[in-house]
Design a protein around this motif. Structure first.
Motif, short mmCIF file in Angstrom:
data_model
loop_
_atom_site.label_atom_id
_atom_site.label_comp_id
_atom_site.label_asym_id
_atom_site.label_seq_id
_atom_site.Cartn_x
_atom_site.Cartn_y
_atom_site.Cartn_z
N PRO A 1 -0.98 13.66 -0.89
CA PRO A 1 -2.24 13.37 -0.27
C PRO A 1 -3.34 14.59 -0.63
O PRO A 1 -4.45 14.15 -0.31
N TYR B 1 -7.37 4.77 1.33
CA TYR B 1 -5.95 4.30 1.50
C TYR B 1 -5.70 4.04 3.01
O TYR B 1 -5.00 3.13 3.43
N LEU B 2 -6.55 4.84 3.87
CA LEU B 2 -6.21 4.77 5.38
C LEU B 2 -6.89 3.36 5.65
O LEU B 2 -6.05 2.71 6.75
N TYR B 3 -7.85 2.98 5.50
CA TYR B 3 -8.63 1.99 6.08
C TYR B 3 -9.28 0.67 5.20
O TYR B 3 -9.27 -0.27 5.75
N ARG C 1 -3.36 15.10 5.81
CA ARG C 1 -4.31 14.69 4.93
C ARG C 1 -5.73 14.41 5.72
O ARG C 1 -6.91 15.04 5.32
N LEU D 1 1.00 -1.29 0.11
CA LEU D 1 0.11 -0.08 -0.01
C LEU D 1 0.75 1.36 0.02
O LEU D 1 1.78 1.45 1.14
N VAL D 2 1.16 1.94 -1.02
CA VAL D 2 1.90 2.88 -1.36
C VAL D 2 1.31 4.28 -0.71
O VAL D 2 0.23 4.63 -1.33
N ARG D 3 2.10 5.04 0.16
CA ARG D 3 1.47 6.23 0.59
C ARG D 3 1.32 7.22 -0.62
O ARG D 3 2.33 7.39 -1.34
N LEU E 1 -5.84 13.97 -3.03
CA LEU E 1 -7.13 13.02 -3.06
C LEU E 1 -8.28 13.47 -2.36
O LEU E 1 -8.05 14.16 -1.51
N GLY E 2 -9.36 12.73 -3.06
CA GLY E 2 -10.71 13.30 -2.35
C GLY E 2 -10.88 12.49 -1.19
O GLY E 2 -9.98 11.60 -0.85
N ASP E 3 -11.84 12.72 -0.41
CA ASP E 3 -11.76 12.08 1.08
C ASP E 3 -12.13 10.69 0.91
O ASP E 3 -11.64 10.07 1.73
N GLU F 1 8.44 3.97 3.13
CA GLU F 1 8.05 5.09 2.42
C GLU F 1 8.80 5.75 1.73
O GLU F 1 9.03 6.24 0.60
N TRP G 1 -9.02 9.03 0.22
CA TRP G 1 -8.01 8.99 1.30
C TRP G 1 -8.46 7.98 2.28
O TRP G 1 -7.67 7.39 2.91
N ALA G 2 -9.68 8.01 2.58
CA ALA G 2 -10.27 7.04 3.42
C ALA G 2 -10.06 5.44 2.98
O ALA G 2 -9.81 4.73 3.90
N ARG H 1 -10.53 15.65 6.72
CA ARG H 1 -11.85 14.96 6.26
C ARG H 1 -12.62 15.76 7.25
O ARG H 1 -12.53 16.23 8.52
N PRO H 2 -13.84 15.78 6.84
CA PRO H 2 -14.91 16.32 7.13
C PRO H 2 -15.30 16.16 8.64
O PRO H 2 -15.24 17.09 9.41
N ASP I 1 2.84 18.58 3.10
CA ASP I 1 2.49 17.27 3.75
C ASP I 1 3.25 16.93 4.85
O ASP I 1 4.53 17.42 5.18
#
Lengths: 178, 92, 999
Positions: free
Chosen positions: B31, B42-44, C892, B25-27, B34-36, C746, B39-40, C896-897, C887
């Motif tokens: 960032p 990627y995170l989860y 990021r 999973l590449v960061r 990216l849209g929310d 990374e 990004w979510a 988030r909202p 960054d």
């Protein structure tokens, strides 16, 4: 201490450095340290009273007599100037315990999960590993002799554990720090 | 206790290692772009397969290196381990 | 009363040294080499326990690990009281004291035996059906009653005083079981040069060889061959022999857990020896030679004391020189019982009859029995037994007349031998996750497909008989050695003469035994009828039948009962056994002690106790310590007569008014070094580091990638390429791991390296308006005047000759320094400072005072104010976040909202209306005093202290929309009633920060 007994001894204070860096720095450090830093994984190189232990692909533990520390640090830093590296004095971060005798493997295996048979863990092999709930660096310096490097706050735990493991082999060695 | 082949140190017992979750999973490089939802993701979001899983391990109490492993989550057998930056081995 | 059932000369016991022992307050005599069971039987004692549910009298059934009945407690003293031991495995020693269990007041007269007569009220699932209602009665009545009635011994009441050891071991070939197959395997492997561990649960190696009377191997009596073989193995340096060692668990990657008992058999244990040792053996190859277990027959009254497994009586005779009775009735479905009958007959035990359930009893063993004049009755069954505390009669009937019990002929006897055949011990194979296979010819489950590096040999894979076991073991040893890389391995072949083992077997209830107490699982008191009832009530899966009836769920895990249970369920459902399935075998094979699992990890070795270089000074000065993770930290230093509150108030005043000295050595420290150090710091921390000059410090904040606060700490820039990073005490390892993770996986291109220096440096915080005055005379090579060394700076120099990294930082709100010196010098430097501080009233303070002082300033503690769901803004640290950085880890996520939504919990201060009321940390905060439950609290109290400086209590809290509630009165829950408290700024003291420079 009779030679057939398991022995446990605290070793004298020492100068210790953690060296990490690019090959150019590592080569330069080896030149002034007097020992080429081992490239083979989990091996130590020794010359006179100095030693270089491979801990990771870009990480070495350098050991030297305590009195040489300050000058050695400066010499190494000078030699590596210009090459990317990190040299950090960790002389006081850890202490050393010697475990020796015919039961040394058994004592260590009370908490260390590695195969310590000379065929699997020969003289000159060194590695970070665990001893029960403590992390240690274990180095076989002679056929019946191991050096254990342990962070100072874990030393009492490691000593007690080894001492408990040694009890069935003979009289109790002197206590750590006494 | 599992036996894990560290790509640097060889076969070592599981207690020297720590688990590091799914591999490869590449960061994202940027960032902020990216849209929310992305990004979510990627995170989860994780693949959690039944079968071969590419995952990260660290030889914490050894050479301290992170590396990748292919493990069959059904049999708990390691099929391969390889260094960070190396291609995922083709098992076929 | 104790009759003598000892033979004149047979057996492996040492008759020259009689041993006295006690069982249930009565004295007996035995010999070295005896087990408690063999010694009791030699004294004519069969009755040794009461059954679990019906309290029926029970005797010794077997001679080994499979024993379901003879559970006893052995007591050396109250601290060494061990319940639930199998008398068949307890070695006798001088003075051994054992007692029976689950009886009151005595074995012979047990009140609980009324359960037996009421047994029709205790069907399968009795507990499930009965103890359902009312719910409260479970705790008050049912459970205590069940526990009192259905006993499995009791626990000792004192702590275990003995030591338990651990050993990690490796070998090429681990052989489990030192019977003929295991010995042959070990020999083959050892002779090939392999590193071999051979373990056996018994005191002596040999397994079935220990009970051989007339077999020869390589021309020698079996006992002689055994002794020579064990001696040969013992001489080999790469062979480890472990008697009294049970392989109890087979784990992943060929790790096998062994439980070695070192002192249990000794009258006076050597205190230098651990009592038991856990071996964690990693074997390249494993040979399982676990043998087989004889099956009881299921018939009415099969649990009466004196009813025994046929082969066990042979073991008692040949190994221990014990005749289990005077007159025996033998009932069998397998030829092996004839061997037992013949040997007992030769020893002088009268054989009243041999009832063979098979229509024809042919083959060498039955023929030999006939030749010896023993009354063999083919096609004959047993319909019941007589007697109360010991069998006195057995009723035999022709199979043809099975429907008519009146046709049964009662034979007087004091011993019934039974054999339903032998079940291979596949427990460890099954634990290794190997697939079992049902062998139709043997009518037994045997090892099928292996998934680990192991193979089975001998009776545990259905290869029966001495010659066959030796050959099979030798081949397995050879194959294991080869697989481990010893290509020259050769299997030995053994010339062997032994009486045949024969064939036969039954797995079910005997004809016409339904409707009476025919036990399948002796330990859990499960009868054949219980199993049939369960199938009638709809439990068809064997896993369900097991749980409903509890068959196979006792401490013996159904060693003697599982196959019979499968057979009965199979018949009841009209399906073949392989279609019934098999329950899972789990570790441990036989029970292991808690002590051996804990090993050395108890008392001071339970967990490492980490202390700082200043710990002993603090101890000498009366510090009270608290645990912070594995660390011991001085919490406060009470003067004589002071409690914590007074000590902390005094320590706080000292820091605010003069100076205090504090051991901060446990702080995590990481040296970040390399040309890309500043770039790395910029990416890891929320802060901007590029413009921080060498010699300056900054408060740093680390997030996780999900945007929540991970850790914090002051960071000093020692040089262009070198940062000295501090972390929280508890966060040191975690922060370093997170840094290494990003660096290695990374950003491997960054030329920067991380080294933990937590333990390199002792850290002595000197805090308070007089701190500069205290240090002035000690520091060399650093100008610590405010101009030269302002707040948040760092310099390297010496203090009384010792190299130091001196930080000017403050976690108290006062002028302050943190002196870092190499750890070995920590105590000496601490004492120098303490000495130099005497004229200034320097006062040692602990973590409690540190907490009060920081709370007065509104400084957070990560993990106390934050809980893994707090953003920098939530705790008022937005100022720390580098606004212009493109960054950093977590950036990021902050966008988030949900992270910016109104109503998030925010850090605020709370002042109770009553200035002396101390809130509880963790207490919930409500909008109104009389809110009815359930209600959603607004937040919770995170820190709460008495502030001596402010003369009142203070608290920090995380409250929804807290910063918009300044001045609001909210209500905080207490044990009694919600108390009112006002929302305030979290900074209670010196909000302008003037004191940082007040000297």
């Amino acid at each position: 201490m009779p030679p057939d007994r398991a022995a446990l001894a605290r070793l004298p204070a020492a100068s210790r450095f953690i060296l990490r860096g690019k090959p150019a720095a590592v080569t330069a450090a080896g030149n002034v340290f007097g020992i080429g830093l081992p490239e083979q994984a989990c091996r130590a190189a020794v010359a006179a009273d100095r030693a270089a232990l491979w801990l990771g692909p870009d990480e070495w533990l350098l050991l030297a007599p305590e009195s040489e520390g300050a000058e050695l640090g400066a010499t190494l830093a000078r030699a590596m100037a210009g090459a990317a590296h990190s040299l950090v004095d960790v002389s006081h971060r850890q202490i050393a315990i010697e475990v020796s005798g015919p039961n040394a493997e058994a004592m260590l295996n009370a908490g260390c999960p590695l195969d310590l048979d000379p065929g699997a863990f020969p003289v000159g092999m060194c590695t970070r590993t665990v001893l029960a709930k403590a992390e240690i660096v274990l180095w076989r310096t002679m056929p019946l002799c191991f050096r254990v490097e342990v962070s100072r706050s874990f030393a009492a735990y490691v000593w007690r554990l080894l001492e408990g493991a040694s009890r069935e082999f003979g009289p109790q060695p002197k206590r750590c720090g006494e | 206790m599992l036996l894990i082949v560290c790509p640097y140190c060889g076969e070592r017992p599981e207690i020297e290692f720590s688990y590091g979750g799914e591999a490869h999973l590449v960061r994202p490089k940027d960032p902020a772009s990216l849209g929310d939802a992305e990004w979510a993701d990627y995170l989860y979001a994780r693949s959690n397969p039944k079968g071969v899983h590419a995952e990260r391990w660290r030889h914490t109490h050894g050479c301290a290196r992170f590396f990748n492993a292919l493990r069959d989550t059904l049999s708990d057998r390691f099929l391969a381990t390889y260094r960070i930056g190396e291609q995922r081995p083709d098992l076929a | 009363m104790s009759a003598n059932f000892r033979t004149a000369e047979d057996g492996r016991i040492d008759r020259s040294r009689p041993l006295g022992f006690r069982f249930d307050e009565r004295s007996y005599q035995g010999f070295p080499g005896d087990t408690l069971a063999s010694a009791l039987l030699a004294n004519g004692v069969h009755l040794v326990g009461r059954s679990f549910k019906y309290h029926r009298p029970r005797g010794i059934l077997s001679a080994g690990a499979d024993e379901p009945n003879a559970l006893v407690a052995v007591r050396r003293d109250e601290a060494r009281y061990t319940p639930n031991l199998r008398a068949t495995q307890v070695e006798l020693y001088q003075g051994l004291s054992a007692e029976s269990q689950n009886r009151s007041p005595s074995l012979a007269f047990d009140i609980g035996a009324v359960n037996d007569r009421l047994s029709r009220f205790f069907p399968a699932g009795f507990y499930y059906k009965t103890f359902m209602w009312p719910r409260k009665a479970w705790e008050r009545w049912y459970e205590p009653w069940i526990r009192a009635m259905a006993g499995l011994g009791r626990a000792p009441t004192l702590p275990d005083p003995d030591r338990y050891a651990n050993r990690f071991a490796h070998c090429d070939v681990l052989v489990v079981g030192a019977g003929p197959a295991g010995l042959a395997a070990a020999l083959s492997a050892a002779e090939a040069g392999a590193r071999v561990i051979l373990c056996d649960e018994q005191a002596e190696f040999g397994g079935s060889l220990l009970a051989e009377s007339d077999a020869t191997i390589e021309g020698k009596p079996a006992a002689t061959w055994l002794a020579e073989t064990v001696a040969l193995l013992a001489l080999k340096p790469r062979v480890t022999l472990l008697p009294r060692t049970t392989a109890f668990g087979y784990f992943a990657y060929n790790m096998v857990g062994l439980a070695e008992r070192l002192t249990e058999h000794l009258a006076e244990p050597d205190p230098a020896l651990p009592r038991e040792r856990l071996w964690q053996v990693r074997a390249r190859e494993v040979v399982l030679a676990a043998g087989a277990i004889e099956r009881p027959l299921v018939f009415p009254g099969n649990d009466r004391p004196g009813v025994m497994l046929a082969d066990a009586t042979r073991t008692y005779l040949n190994r221990y020189g014990v005749k289990c009775g005077s007159r025996a009735v033998v009932v069998t479905a397998h030829d092996a019982a004839y061997r037992a009958a013949l040997e007992l007959h030769r020893a002088g035990v009268a054989i009243a009859a041999i009832a063979d359930l098979r229509t024809a009893a042919n083959g060498p063993l039955p023929e030999a029995a006939r030749a010896a004049g023993l009354p063999v009755r083919p096609a004959t069954t047993i319909t019941g037994t007589g007697g109360r505390l010991r069998v006195t009669a057995a009723s035999l009937a022709p199979l043809a007349a099975e429907s008519d019990r009146r046709g049964a002929e009662p034979l007087t006897c004091d011993l019934v031998l039974m054999s339903g055949g032998f079940t291979p011990s596949v427990h460890l194979f099954s634990q290794s996750r190997g697939k079992l296979r049902f062998d139709g010819e043997l009518a037994a489950y045997v090892p099928g497909h292996s998934v680990q590096q192991e193979r089975s040999a001998g009776a545990c894979r259905g290869v029966f008989g001495l010659a066959a076991a030796l050959a099979d073991g030798a081949a397995a040893g050879e194959a294991a050695a080869r697989a481990a890389g010893f290509s020259a391995a050769r299997a030995r072949s053994f010339a062997c003469h032994a009486s045949g083992f024969g064939t036969g077997g039954i797995r079910s209830v005997l004809p016409n035994a339904h409707g009476a107490k025919a036990f399948v699982d002796f330990q859990n008191d499960v009868t054949a009828d219980d199993l049939v009832l369960a199938t009638r009530e709809g439990f068809h899966s064997i896993e369900h039948v097991k749980r409903y009836t509890t068959t196979g769920m006792a401490t013996d895990q159904g060693k003697t009962s599982n196959m019979n249970a499968l057979g009965i369920v199979s018949e009841a459902l009209g399906k073949p056994i392989p279609e019934i399935g098999l329950t899972t075998f789990r570790m441990p094979y036989t029970p292991v002690s808690f002590g051996i699992l804990a090993g050395p990890s108890r008392d001071e070795l339970f967990d490492p106790v980490r202390t700082t270089p200043i710990h002993d000074w603090a101890t000498a000065h009366g510090a009270v310590f608290e645990d912070v993770g594995q660390w011991k930290r001085a919490r406060y230093f009470p003067a004589p007569g002071e409690d914590m509150e007074r000590a902390v108030a005094r320590e706080c005043r000292a820091v605010r008014q003069s100076t205090g000295i504090f051991d901060a050595s446990t702080l995590g420290k990481i040296e970040v070094v390399g040309p890309d150090a500043v770039e790395f710091m910029n990416r890891i921390y929320v802060n901007a580091w590029s413009r921080l000059g060498a010699g300056r410090c900054r408060y740093g904040l680390v997030l996780r990638e999900d945007g929540f606060i991970a850790d914090d700490g002051v960071v000093g820039r020692l040089a262009e390429n070198r940062f000295h990073v501090t972390t929280t005490t508890g966060g040191a390892t975690r922060v370093l791991a997170q840094m290494e993770d990003y660096l290695q996986t990374e950003w491997p291109e960054l030329e920067v390296w991380l080294t933990s220096v937590t333990e390199q440096w002792a850290v002595i915080a000197v805090q308070g308006p007089r701190s500069r005055a205290v240090l002035e005379g000690l520091v060399e090579g650093i100008d610590i005047a405010s101009r030269a060394m302002p707040h948040m700076s760092v310099a390297e120099g010496r203090i009384r000759g010792v190299p130091t990294r001196l930080f000017r930082v403050s976690y108290t709100g006062e002028l302050g320094f943190e002196v870092n010196v190499p750890a070995d010098y920590g105590r000496a430097v601490w004492e120098e400072i303490f000495e130099a501080g005497q004229p200034h009233g320097i006062t040692p303070y602990g973590t409690e005072t540190m907490h009060v002082l920081r709370a007065e300033k509104g400084y957070i503690v990560v993990g106390q104010e934050t809980d893994g769901t707090a953003t920098p803004d939530d705790v008022g640290l937005t100022w720390a976040v580098g606004k212009t950085k493109p960054d950093f880890v977590g950036k990021r996520s902050l966008a988030r909202p949900a992270m910016r939504a109104p109503g998030r919990k925010q850090l605020v201060g709370l002042l109770t209306e009553d200035p002396h009321f101390l809130l509880e940390e963790g207490a919930q905060i409500l909008a109104a005093p009389n809110q009815k439950a359930p209600t959603k609290p607004l937040g919770h109290v995170t820190s709460s202290y008495r502030s001596a400086t402010l003369g009142r209590t203070i608290a920090l809290a995380m409250i929804a929309g807290g910063r918009d509630r300044m001045g609001e009165m909210l209500y905080v829950t207490t044990a009694e009633r919600p108390v009112p408290a006002k929302v305030t700024s979290p900074v209670f003291y010196d909000p302008e920060g003037a004191r940082l420079d007040a000297a």
